[in-house]
Design an enzyme around this catalytic site. Structure first.
Site, PDB file in Angstrom:
ATOM      1  N   LYS A 127      16.891  24.898  61.269  1.00  0.00           N
ATOM      2  CA  LYS A 127      17.085  24.342  63.007  1.00  0.00           C
ATOM      3  C   LYS A 127      16.547  25.490  63.505  1.00  0.00           C
ATOM      4  O   LYS A 127      16.509  26.677  63.512  1.00  0.00           O
ATOM      5  CB  LYS A 127      18.472  24.275  63.118  1.00  0.00           C
ATOM      6  N   ASP A 167      14.881  17.471  68.887  1.00  0.00           N
ATOM      7  CA  ASP A 167      16.206  17.408  68.861  1.00  0.00           C
ATOM      8  C   ASP A 167      16.540  17.541  70.570  1.00  0.00           C
ATOM      9  O   ASP A 167      15.627  17.225  71.219  1.00  0.00           O
ATOM     10  CB  ASP A 167      17.032  18.794  68.445  1.00  0.00           C
TER      11      ASP A 167
HETATM   12  N1  GLU Z   1      17.397  16.886  65.055  1.00  0.00           N
HETATM   13  C1  GLU Z   1      17.388  15.724  64.234  1.00  0.00           C
HETATM   14  C2  GLU Z   1      18.438  15.864  63.410  1.00  0.00           C
HETATM   15  O1  GLU Z   1      19.404  16.590  63.824  1.00  0.00           O
HETATM   16  C3  GLU Z   1      16.278  15.400  63.519  1.00  0.00           C
HETATM   17  C4  GLU Z   1      15.481  16.481  62.497  1.00  0.00           C
HETATM   18  C5  GLU Z   1      14.266  16.411  61.935  1.00  0.00           C
HETATM   19  O2  GLU Z   1      13.641  15.194  62.033  1.00  0.00           O
HETATM   20  O3  GLU Z   1      13.861  17.198  61.311  1.00  0.00           O
HETATM   21  O4  GLU Z   1      18.844  15.513  62.422  1.00  0.00           O
END
Ligand code: GLU
Length: 447
Positions: A127, A167
């Site tokens: 992340k 996100d």
């Molecule tokens: N931010 C989103 C999550 O928490 C998507 C992450 C992604 O698609 O890599 O899953």
């Protein structure tokens, strides 16, 4: 309660990550689920495997300097936490929000490991983000910020290494600017380096809708275990961003009536059912506030400044705004109003106390790791399409998403049964996700 064998591991996590409250909360919840697993499979506790899972493989923190529209130099902090790559390249979104700090990115990255494992697809967990606040910034400012952010990040990512996405605060506009700068810096059209891309430059159909649609599919599966469905149900969805909007869309298609949504300033109630076109117009086109909804909609709608959206009586509650937005106090109100199911569209929106209250009251509770995994799962489908230079139809992609969500539900439910806790989706998600990662880590040796 953490099993006494695992308590020393948590004590060490506490010592090394003092003050990172969201990260500690996420680790504690997973460790609470793992006692029964290590009793049954002691091999998963060998070679400090659990200690390793709690320590990111790599953490990058960097300066992001940029120039605002007045010509002033601004400084933000950028993060990328590459948490676990046992199952595939690090995968997870980027969050731009003033509250972002290393503890928040670590909690999100840690959750992402298990969520991604649960999808059954070959993606590790990571992340990133920044404390940059996009609110009130012009397109030019957002572009310059994204370009500066990528000027450092590009050396750490790649289609086989780490694949960021969106996100909170990062949508298709930001992904476009980030991809443009990555392409320029590397002189490579490497579509698989980012997901959530626009359709014209390698994005996947249904990725925009995927997190919200997936949450609706997951909750539909939970309801089916009690011979129920969305038809005619009163539903409250907090938030009004990407997750909330497409959750409302699918729940409405399933026959549910979404009567309230919100943003950080307040919530709107509309007994006629939320007019989604209006929400999309306000939030996606004008980038405005949800208070405008009540002004534009007229007499059936009302806006409540501040206050808790969870005071609105409902059968199904879908917290889709941000972490710890639904407290023990809110859970008591929802239970009093007879809530049947709660599904987390956001990451960790319910506090541990709220989760405990729901479970004790027999409310169906779908944790974010499972319920909101449709977004990242569809990102993995976008990576597949990029790798094969293909592009699937909307129907084909949504069908894959629906099948993945049904699989995740089944995996969680079967795991909860196997460990003697039928209906405990928190245990099911943590254990099923963990086992997949643990098996890969064991096979790969101490790395
Ligand atoms: N931010 C989103 C999550 O928490 C998507 C992450 C992604 O698609 O890599 O899953």
């Amino acid at each position: 309660m953490i099993d006494e064998k695992l308590q020393p591991i948590f004590d060490e996590v506490l010592r090394r990550n003092a003050g990172e409250s969201e990260f500690l909360q996420a680790v504690q919840e997973v460790l609470e689920s793992l006692g029964a697993v290590v009793a049954k499979h002691p091999e998963y506790a060998h070679n400090a495997l659990i200690e390793r899972i709690c320590e990111p493989e790599r953490q990058i923190i960097f300066r992001v300097p940029w120039v605002d529209d007045r010509g002033e130099v601004q400084i933000n902090r950028g993060f990328r936490v590459q948490f676990n790559s046992a199952l595939g390249p690090y995968k997870g979104g980027i969050r731009f929000h003033p509250s972002v700090n290393v503890g928040i990115i670590k909690f999100l990255g840690f959750e992402q490991i298990f969520k991604n494992a649960l999808t059954g697809l070959p993606i590790g967990g990571g992340k990133g983000g920044s404390d940059f606040n996009p609110r009130g910034r012009s397109d030019g400012e957002v572009m310059r910020f994204c370009q500066s952010f990528m000027t450092e990040l590009y050396r750490h990512i790649g289609e086989y290494t780490d694949v960021p996405a969106g996100d909170i605060g990062v949508g298709s506009r930001e992904i476009g600017y980030l991809f443009g700068q990555y392409k320029r810096l590397t002189n490579r059209y490497e579509a698989g380096v980012l997901t959530g891309k626009g359709l014209v430059y390698g994005g996947s159909r249904a990725r925009t809708e995927a997190t919200g649609y997936g949450t609706a599919y997951f909750v539909q599966e939970m309801l089916a275990t009690r011979a129920a469905d969305f038809d005619g149900k009163r539903v409250v969805v907090s938030g009004s961003g990407n997750v909330a909007i497409y959750t409302i869309e699918k729940v409405t298609e399933f026959g549910g009536k979404v009567v309230a949504c919100s943003d950080s300033a307040g919530y709107v109630v509309d007994d006629e059912g939320i007019d989604l076109d209006l929400v999309k117009q306000i939030k996606e086109v004008r980038r405005g506030r949800i208070s405008e909804y009540a002004k534009l909609k007229g007499s059936t709608a009302s806006y409540v400044e501040g206050g808790s959206i969870w005071e609105v009586p409902c059968d199904v509650a879908l917290p889709s705004a941000t972490q710890n937005e639904l407290t023990g106090k809110d859970a008591r109100v929802l239970i009093e109003h007879g809530v049947l199911a709660v599904g987390e569209g956001a990451n960790m929106p319910c506090t541990p106390e709220a989760v405990k209250l729901f479970q004790e009251a027999g409310v169906l509770f779908g944790p974010g790791k499972a319920a909101n995994a449709g977004g990242v799962a569809t990102s993995a489908l976008e990576m597949q399409q990029n790798a094969s230079r293909d592009s699937w139809t909307f129907e084909q992609t949504e069908e894959r998403l629906a099948a993945i969500m049904r699989d995740i539900h089944r995996r969680c439910a079967e795991t909860a049964d196997e460990y003697g806790k039928p209906g405990d989706y928190v245990l099911g998600a943590n254990v099923a996700g963990f086992v997949r990662v643990a098996e890969a880590m064991e096979a790969l040796g101490v790395v």
